[in-house]
Design an enzyme around this catalytic site. Structure first.
Site, PDB file in Angstrom:
ATOM      1  CG  MET A  24     115.998 -82.662  45.584  1.00 26.29           C
ATOM      2  SD  MET A  24     116.342 -82.923  43.972  1.00 26.29           S
ATOM      3  CE  MET A  24     114.995 -82.298  43.206  1.00 26.29           C
ATOM      4  N   GLY A  25     115.764 -79.069  49.037  1.00 30.17           N
ATOM      5  CA  GLY A  25     115.734 -77.602  49.259  1.00 30.17           C
ATOM      6  C   GLY A  25     114.736 -76.808  48.686  1.00 30.17           C
TER       7      GLY A  25
ATOM      8  CB  VAL B  71     100.668 -79.362  51.271  1.00 29.86           C
ATOM      9  CG1 VAL B  71     100.366 -78.129  51.622  1.00 29.86           C
ATOM     10  CG2 VAL B  71     101.186 -80.239  52.586  1.00 29.86           C
TER      11      VAL B  71
ATOM     12  CG  HIS C 150     109.726 -79.593  50.761  1.00 28.94           C
ATOM     13  ND1 HIS C 150     109.724 -78.461  50.118  1.00 28.94           N
ATOM     14  CD2 HIS C 150     110.295 -80.603  50.126  1.00 28.94           C
ATOM     15  CE1 HIS C 150     109.936 -78.701  48.719  1.00 28.94           C
ATOM     16  NE2 HIS C 150     110.229 -80.072  49.098  1.00 28.94           N
TER      17      HIS C 150
ATOM     18  CB  SER D 266     105.776 -78.345  42.829  1.00 37.23           C
ATOM     19  OG  SER D 266     106.939 -78.585  41.903  1.00 37.23           O
TER      20      SER D 266
HETATM   21  P1  AMP Z   1     111.741 -82.825  46.541  1.00 42.19           P
HETATM   22  O1  AMP Z   1     112.636 -81.564  47.427  1.00 42.19           O
HETATM   23  O2  AMP Z   1     111.084 -82.128  45.513  1.00 42.19           O
HETATM   24  O3  AMP Z   1     112.573 -83.734  46.399  1.00 42.19           O
HETATM   25  O4  AMP Z   1     110.760 -82.983  47.655  1.00 42.19           O
HETATM   26  C1  AMP Z   1     111.078 -83.679  48.865  1.00 42.19           C
HETATM   27  C2  AMP Z   1     110.025 -84.269  49.625  1.00 42.19           C
HETATM   28  O5  AMP Z   1     108.932 -83.383  49.666  1.00 42.19           O
HETATM   29  C3  AMP Z   1     109.582 -85.479  48.834  1.00 42.19           C
HETATM   30  O6  AMP Z   1     109.008 -86.567  49.483  1.00 42.19           O
HETATM   31  C4  AMP Z   1     108.310 -84.892  48.175  1.00 42.19           C
HETATM   32  O7  AMP Z   1     107.431 -86.032  47.612  1.00 42.19           O
HETATM   33  C5  AMP Z   1     107.692 -84.161  49.288  1.00 42.19           C
HETATM   34  N1  AMP Z   1     107.022 -82.940  48.564  1.00 42.19           N
HETATM   35  C6  AMP Z   1     106.943 -82.354  47.585  1.00 42.19           C
HETATM   36  N2  AMP Z   1     105.901 -81.560  47.303  1.00 42.19           N
HETATM   37  C7  AMP Z   1     104.967 -81.855  48.221  1.00 42.19           C
HETATM   38  C8  AMP Z   1     103.634 -81.242  48.491  1.00 42.19           C
HETATM   39  N3  AMP Z   1     103.081 -80.569  47.675  1.00 42.19           N
HETATM   40  N4  AMP Z   1     103.127 -81.984  49.496  1.00 42.19           N
HETATM   41  C9  AMP Z   1     103.561 -82.986  50.320  1.00 42.19           C
HETATM   42  N5  AMP Z   1     104.761 -83.337  50.273  1.00 42.19           N
HETATM   43  C10 AMP Z   1     105.519 -82.887  49.041  1.00 42.19           C
END
Ligand code: AMP
Length: 281
Positions: free
Chosen positions: A30-31, A176, A37, A185
């Site tokens: 989601m950017g 991470v 990411h 996050s």
């Molecule tokens: P999002 O943009 O929040 O929808 O996340 C996109 C992808 O990044 C998803 O597969 C999440 O699980 C992954 N992701 C988000 N935060 C982390 C993190 N701290 N470590 C590893 N992967 C992550």
């Protein structure tokens, strides 16, 4: 690196990649990208010839009182980070292109999508599964990498892909973290200084649970009680749930064993954070 803004163009590009025989890796996001990411993008790069990263803040996975309107956007910054991480294509469609007039289809994964976060965010995983299924059709990847950070989401998507015979391999990348243990996050930016100072208790409590398990404690209720007590010692923390489930089936676990995922959601002020830890690796 190419930037593609329409579904039609992405589908044409995906067809061309597949007909070349390229192995296509895909990382949906989601950017508002951070190192979590980017680690998934690099992992996808090691396993494929071309990596496609989508940036799409999916409105259907946000509830009416959630943070869709304040979700951060910075496409230019994200594009620069993805270029460095080795992505071949950034796919950043408009919502009106993904959900044109008359759109009516939902992918619902029963049971797994209805518990834990699903119980508190009704419709959230329907939104996730529907958009990921659609993105898979558009991008036609051989493999897709998701973060273990969202362990329930990964398990649900693995179930969806198996149930619907989708021809894509799901891979989970490790979480991470900041040096103090807080999982990266984009929502961490919403925390006040005091809340941010308390938030590392989430991972510390999960590590404490792991040390109890490593020293022979397998009673899930006892271990979850210890996790809760540690978190509730922080004045700004409000626990939404703490559970022990199997990391793949998401079935509840009463006796801890390898493959048990300890999973939690906790509010610090208005900000809801999730984290998890899988016992035995
Ligand atoms: P999002 O943009 O929040 O929808 O996340 C996109 C992808 O990044 C998803 O597969 C999440 O699980 C992954 N992701 C988000 N935060 C982390 C993190 N701290 N470590 C590893 N992967 C992550």
């Amino acid at each position: 690196m190419e930037i593609i803004r329409t579904v039609e163009e992405m589908k044409a590009r995906a067809r061309a990649l597949r007909s070349d025989g390229s192995v296509v890796g895909f990382v949906p996001t989601m950017g508002s990208l951070h190192e979590g990411h980017l680690s998934l993008v690099r992992m996808a790069g090691e396993l494929s010839d071309s990596v496609v990263v989508s940036i799409f803040v999916n409105p259907t996975q946000f509830g009416p009182n959630e943070d869709l309107d304040r979700y951060p956007h910075d496409l230019e910054r994200d594009v620069a980070l993805l270029e460095d991480a080795g992505a071949a294509i950034v796919f950043a469609p408009e919502a009106s292109d993904i959900y044109p007039r008359g759109y009516a289809t939902v992918v619902h994964v029963q049971r797994l999508g209805e518990k834990l976060c699903g119980a508190f965010r009704p419709g959230h995983f329907d939104g996730v599964c529907s958009v990921v299924a659609k993105l898979f059709e558009i991008v036609r990847p051989n493999l897709a990498v998701f973060g273990q950070k969202d362990g329930q989401q990964a398990a649900i998507l693995e179930r969806m892909v198996a149930d619907l015979e989708m021809d894509v391999r799901i891979i989970r990348g490790p979480t991470v973290r900041e040096p103090d243990g807080l999982a990266l996050s984009s929502r961490n930016n919403y925390l006040s200084d005091e809340e941010r100072a308390e938030a590392p208790v989430l991972y510390a409590s999960l590590e404490h649970a792991r040390s109890l398990y490593d020293s022979g404690e397998t009673d899930a209720a006892k271990v979850l009680g210890a996790v809760r007590a540690m978190i509730e010692s922080k004045p700004h923390a409000r626990v939404q749930y703490i559970s022990a489930v199997d990391w793949k089936s998401l079935d509840d676990v009463t006796e801890l064993r390898a493959g048990t995922m300890l999973v939690l959601a906790v509010f610090f002020g208005k900000t809801r954070l999730i984290d998890n830890l899988v016992l035995g690796g």
